[in-house]
Design an enzyme around this catalytic site. Structure first.
Site, PDB file in Angstrom:
ATOM      1  N   HIS A 164       0.710  -1.256  -0.034  1.00 13.96           N
ATOM      2  CA  HIS A 164       0.022  -0.121  -0.078  1.00 13.96           C
ATOM      3  C   HIS A 164       0.777   1.230   0.097  1.00 13.96           C
ATOM      4  CE1 HIS A 164      -3.820  -1.935   0.678  1.00 13.96           C
ATOM      5  NE2 HIS A 164      -3.321  -3.028   1.205  1.00 13.96           N
ATOM      6  N   ASP A 371       3.715   9.546  -2.079  1.00 18.83           N
ATOM      7  CA  ASP A 371       2.661   8.741  -1.454  1.00 18.83           C
ATOM      8  C   ASP A 371       2.120   7.541  -2.177  1.00 18.83           C
ATOM      9  OD1 ASP A 371       0.860   8.108   0.569  1.00 18.83           O
ATOM     10  OD2 ASP A 371       0.051  10.485   0.583  1.00 18.83           O
TER      11      ASP A 371
END
Length: 724
Positions: A164, A371
């Site tokens: 993730h 990110d």
């Protein structure tokens, strides 16, 4: 019945200690929502750490029972585990490395031991619940070793892994002393997922360079199976955010907040406290905006929400202090009695209040320095039910690959971010709506539930593809059958490729000469059968290596033939026109000059471009370029370009191993035929074999052969059994 086991570092609940007992608070995260449809059905279960340390055995037993009712099972960690595994290796080594903040990386051998220990703890917890044919879906960077640990114990289980956070380039990952173990750990999976294609590409590059496993079109070739690597951009529960934004409760909160901030245009930023989010940089940008555009004073405010995280870690403490200082400085410089430039909250908010912030904000400023995905930007878009507002999004967030209609910025270019804010403040409503409508359409279509479905469907696809290969895997039953037929045969023949089949590959092809064991095997077989070494090697090398052996040889893919019964030595089987070689050699030499470590081998009928010694990524890149170039030139010369193991060979299409093998068998009645090879050049041999033949491909690629076998070592063991 087979079940699905979800595994993550944290369970989708938080365990809190209150009034002498523990209580559970459910997580509202997107992952918990998306996977709810899986772990809450049937016998499925979610395994992970409950988020707090519990030492008392009675309390642990009570928690296990309570979580069982919620379809969860805990992995209990000690305070030391949390410090060394979670706060230590996971967040002081992997987190900064994977987010490209190498200055924060810590290389602590004790933390690494804790990481291994806790991954083993997770493995043991799963093994208590898992059956051999279960599906196990592992999540995120805290559990990189887990897939291989599980694979070793449950070789037939279906194992998936999803990361993730970003996956860094090879240049970063190679800095970690334990990089090989980490990559091998992930490669215990059948399917490996990332949010973006860039992350997938970085992972494949690192695996190739560090573990030596080759890959093609997103498939890694492991010793006994293929592993698929793909990108799956994660969505949100779009309907949940849309519905909440329209709710009366949220609209009432919007009215209440609006009376407090007046008519100011609102810029919203929401982040967890982390250096990867670029929070100080954002405050600097806002400060510059106020400095350069005095007409905006009193007319814009920034609502800045920072959710507490890891604030015991020194670098995070310092970050919080820096943010406090910067916010204080801006507000002290520009605040008036009825206007505050930055409304700063260091805490989380309930869902309905968050929805109100999303709903009422004119701009969402989402500018992380790095990110994996970032779901805040997606939540903002889903909450803008009136289709107004502007999303300013960092190019460094995974979501930027999907949300192209956002105002995309490089967060390191503070002037461009400032200009983007000003542009957004003056953007016409119709342009805002057009951008928002397009983004909403995509997010609605690719929501969290679609993400889960696409991933699980892909996992089924990979398992089916593996099954096609495994169904051909040679087993003891087939080996026994071959032994019996070989022993009873009156006239058996064996066609054996050399490189990759009878011996392993070497960086220098000249060093791959037959060892004593192989010579002994060939000698033993030649007393019981007709043995034909059928290779792409040149005739002089083969002749030298197998001098004195009573065998037949086919060299250079079928150009030269040497029969053991003939006293004439090598016979030219195919007449070859060499007039094309000078043109092709010139092109190959150009690519050698551009590719340190590459070299050309000239054979009687072909030219071979070797790149085994070339740096992994560069070799693949140059080979693809050369392949395209040669394919184009081959048309004019009636030539064929073949991709082998770290080689590219160009030759006439009518010269191949299959044609030579057929010629070798002509006029003979064989009652046992065996052909073994390892690459595409051997497919011609397999195609040419009679229906009754045993054909075996080394490795787990798709093939015309009847069977697959793992490696050249397994080939040798098989040949030894035939000799017994």
């Amino acid at each position: 019945m087979a079940k699905t086991i979800i595994v993550s570092n944290r369970l989708p609940i938080s365990l809190r200690h209150r009034n002498g007992r523990f209580e559970f608070k459910p997580s509202a995260g997107g992952l918990a929502t998306g996977l709810g449809s899986i772990y809450k059905s049937g016998e499925n279960i979610w395994i992970g750490w409950p988020g707090n340390t519990v030492e008392d055995p009675e309390q642990r037993a009570e928690i296990i029972l309570e979580l069982h009712e919620l379809k969860m099972a805990p992995v209990f960690l000690t305070k030391k585990d949390v410090e060394e595994f979670y706060e230590g290796f996971s967040n002081e080594t992997l987190w900064p490395a994977f987010h490209y903040f190498t200055q924060y990386m810590v290389y602590n051998a004790k933390h690494w031991e804790a990481y291994k220990r806790v991954n083993q703890l997770f493995c043991e917890a799963i093994l208590k619940k898992a059956d051999p044919d279960d599906t196990i879906w592992v999540h995120d960077y805290q559990l990189l070793l887990l897939p291989k640990l599980l694979r070793d114990e449950l070789p037939n289980a279906t194992i998936a892994f999803f990361q993730h956070i970003p996956f860094p380039s090879y240049e970063i990952i190679r800095m970690i002393p334990w990089r090989k173990e980490l990559l091998e750990g992930i490669c215990g999976s059948d399917l490996i997922g990332f949010h973006t294609y860039d992350d997938m590409r970085h992972f494949l590059s690192a695996v190739g360079r560090i573990t030596g496993l080759s890959s093609e079109s997103g498939y890694i070739q492991a010793e006994n199976r293929i592993i698929n690597v793909d990108s799956f951009p994660m969505g949100i529960d779009y309907g949940k955010f849309e519905k909440q934004a329209k709710s009366r409760k949220t609209q009432n909160i919007v009215k209440k907040f609006r009376t407090q901030v007046g008519d100011s245009k609102l810029i919203l930023t929401i982040d967890r406290l982390d250096y990867s989010k670029g929070i100080p940089q954002r405050i600097h940008v806002f400060h510059e905006l106020l400095k350069n555009h005095k007409e905006l004073h009193g007319k814009i405010s920034m609502i800045m929400i920072v959710v507490p995280s890891r604030d015991k870690v020194q670098s995070y403490k310092e970050l919080r202090e820096e943010i406090d200082l910067l916010v204080g400085r801006v507000n002290a410089e520009y605040s008036t009695l009825n206007w505050v430039p930055i409304h700063y909250f260091y805490r989380g908010f309930p869902f309905d209040e968050l929805s109100a912030f999303y709903s009422m904000s004119d701009i969402a400023l989402v500018t992380p320095l790095r990110d994996g995905m970032n779901l805040v930007c997606k939540e903002y878009v889903a909450s803008k039910t009136d289709q107004s507002g502007v999303l300013i999004l960092s190019e460094m967030a995974g979501a930027s690959k999907e949300l192209q209609e956002a105002v995309l910025v490089n967060p390191n270019d503070q002037k461009s971010v400032m200009d983007a804010i000003y542009q957004s403040l003056t953007m016409k409503p119709e342009e805002q709506k057009a951008r928002m409508v397009s983004m909403q359409y995509n997010l609605k279509k690719y929501d969290i539930f679609q993400w889960v479905k696409v991933f699980t469907d892909r996992l089924d696809h990979v398992k089916n593809k593996q099954a096609e290969l495994i169904s051909k895997e040679i087993d003891n039953k087939v080996v026994r059958e071959m032994e019996q037929k070989f022993k009873s045969a009156k006239n058996p023949v064996l066609f054996l490729d050399y490189d990759g089949t009878l011996t392993g590959f070497k960086a220098n092809p000249e060093e791959a000469l037959p060892d004593a064991e192989l010579k002994s095997i060939i000698k033993g077989l030649s007393t019981k059968a007709q043995v034909v070494i059928i290779s792409g090697r040149d005739k002089d090398t083969l002749g030298k290596w197998f001098k004195g052996q009573s065998i037949d040889m086919i060299a250079e893919h079928g150009v030269w033939v040497k029969r053991k019964a003939s006293k004439d030595g090598w016979q030219l089987y195919a007449e070859v026109d060499d007039s094309w070689k000078s043109d092709i050699r010139e092109i190959m030499e150009y690519y050698v000059l551009r590719t340190p470590g590459a070299f050309i081998e000239e054979k009687h009928h072909s030219l071979v471009w070797h790149y085994r010694k070339v740096q992994t990524g560069l070799g693949d890149l140059r080979m693809r370029e050369l392949f395209s170039h040669l394919k184009y030139m081959a048309r004019g010369h009636n030539l064929q370009v073949l991709e082998g193991n770290m080689v590219l060979e160009i030759k006439r299409p009518d010269i191949n191993k299959g044609r030579a093998a057929v010629a070798m068998m002509k006029g003979n009645e064989y009652d046992f035929v065996l052909a073994i090879g390892d690459d595409w050049t051997d497919e011609d041999t397999f195609k040419a074999m009679p229906k009754s033949a045993y054909s075996i491909r080394v490795g787990y690629a798709f093939t015309q052969a009847n069977y697959n076998i793992k490696s050249f070592r397994e080939v040798r063991e098989l040949l030894k059994k035939l000799m017994e």
